[in-house]
Scaffold this motif. Structure first.
Motif, short mmCIF file in Angstrom:
data_model
loop_
_atom_site.label_atom_id
_atom_site.label_comp_id
_atom_site.label_asym_id
_atom_site.label_seq_id
_atom_site.Cartn_x
_atom_site.Cartn_y
_atom_site.Cartn_z
N VAL A 231 0.87 -1.17 0.00
CA VAL A 231 0.00 0.00 0.00
C VAL A 231 0.91 1.22 0.00
O VAL A 231 1.85 1.31 0.78
N LEU A 232 0.63 2.13 -0.90
CA LEU A 232 1.37 3.38 -1.01
C LEU A 232 0.60 4.44 -0.23
O LEU A 232 -0.59 4.65 -0.48
N ILE A 233 1.26 5.09 0.72
CA ILE A 233 0.63 6.12 1.56
C ILE A 233 1.38 7.44 1.33
O ILE A 233 2.61 7.46 1.33
N ASP A 234 0.63 8.53 1.16
CA ASP A 234 1.28 9.84 1.04
C ASP A 234 0.38 10.92 1.61
O ASP A 234 -0.82 10.70 1.84
N ASP A 235 0.96 12.10 1.82
CA ASP A 235 0.21 13.19 2.44
C ASP A 235 -0.73 13.88 1.46
O ASP A 235 -1.88 14.13 1.78
N PHE A 236 -0.25 14.18 0.26
CA PHE A 236 -1.03 14.92 -0.74
C PHE A 236 -1.00 14.21 -2.07
O PHE A 236 -0.03 13.53 -2.39
N ILE A 237 -2.03 14.44 -2.86
CA ILE A 237 -1.96 14.13 -4.28
C ILE A 237 -2.55 15.33 -5.02
O ILE A 237 -3.62 15.81 -4.69
N ALA A 238 -1.76 15.84 -5.96
CA ALA A 238 -2.19 16.95 -6.82
C ALA A 238 -2.23 16.42 -8.25
O ALA A 238 -3.24 15.91 -8.70
N ASN A 239 -1.09 16.48 -8.93
CA ASN A 239 -1.01 15.96 -10.29
C ASN A 239 -0.72 14.46 -10.33
O ASN A 239 -0.89 13.83 -11.36
N GLY A 240 -0.22 13.91 -9.25
CA GLY A 240 -0.01 12.47 -9.15
C GLY A 240 1.33 11.98 -9.67
O GLY A 240 1.53 10.77 -9.78
N ASP A 241 2.25 12.88 -9.98
CA ASP A 241 3.53 12.46 -10.55
C ASP A 241 4.35 11.60 -9.59
O ASP A 241 4.91 10.57 -10.00
N ALA A 242 4.43 12.00 -8.34
CA ALA A 242 5.19 11.20 -7.36
C ALA A 242 4.55 9.82 -7.19
O ALA A 242 5.25 8.80 -7.17
N ALA A 243 3.24 9.79 -7.09
CA ALA A 243 2.54 8.51 -6.94
C ALA A 243 2.78 7.62 -8.15
O ALA A 243 3.07 6.43 -8.01
#
Length: 189
Positions: free
Chosen positions: A121-133
């Motif tokens: 499971v990938l967890i992150d604080d923000f998603i905007a454009n989604g490039d990091a994800a």
């Protein structure tokens, strides 16, 4: 997640129609009670998936991912943004642009930390454009691990990241979704 919405209303600073600062709870300081509750909520949403690893990217995703991993009883791994003298030579590496930082960076995960036996499971604080994800998704897929989904604390749904990743068939669980920051006002879905 109402607690997170309350905190965002309390401490969020709208910088522009596209940027909100949440330094007091996510990006500079950490609210331990809120972070623990976010981890519990992600664990609740993914518990039945038999998660073996939680993955995030340094640095703001680490506390939430740690809380989720602790609740799930599994290891947490974070992608590094910078090589150091002791960075593993065997890494999965992806080049990704950062919406808030305004530049392109390499993200790296040591090959010893992800394998074809992992359910991630990938967890992150923000998603905007989604490039990091998307960069982390590519790393997970290259490792042979199974991606179970994403857990995002704050999705800016007026930007394309969450939507396009969902459209690619990946499960995205957001704790709150901000539909607009126009005129300095925070609007939730």
């Amino acid at each position: 997640m109402e607690l997170l919405k309350e905190k965002i209303r309390e401490v969020g600073v709208v910088v522009s129609d596209e940027v909100i600062k949440l330094d007091a709870i996510l990006n500079h300081a950490v609210d331990p009670v809120l972070t623990t509750e976010m981890g519990r909520e992600f664990a609740r949403r993914y518990r039945e998936q038999r998660v073996t690893k939680v993955l995030t990217i340094e640095s703001s995703g680490i506390p939430i991912a740690f809380a989720a991993a602790q609740e799930l009883g599994v290891p947490m791994v974070f992608a590094r943004r910078k090589k150091t003298l002791n960075t593993d030579t065997e890494t999965y590496c992806e080049r990704v642009p950062s919406f808030t930082k305004g530049f392109v960076t390499d993200i790296m995960v040591g090959k010893e930390f992800l394998s074809e036996n992992d359910r991630v499971v990938l967890i992150d604080d923000f998603i905007a454009n989604g490039d990091a994800a998307r960069g982390l998704i590519r790393i997970i897929r290259r490792s042979g691990a199974e991606l179970l989904g994403l857990g995002i604390a704050v999705e800016k749904s007026f930007q394309a990241g969450g939507r396009t990743i969902r459209e690619s068939g990946v499960r995205v669980e957001s704790l709150v979704r901000i539909s607009s920051l126009a005129g300095g006002r925070i609007e939730f879905e």
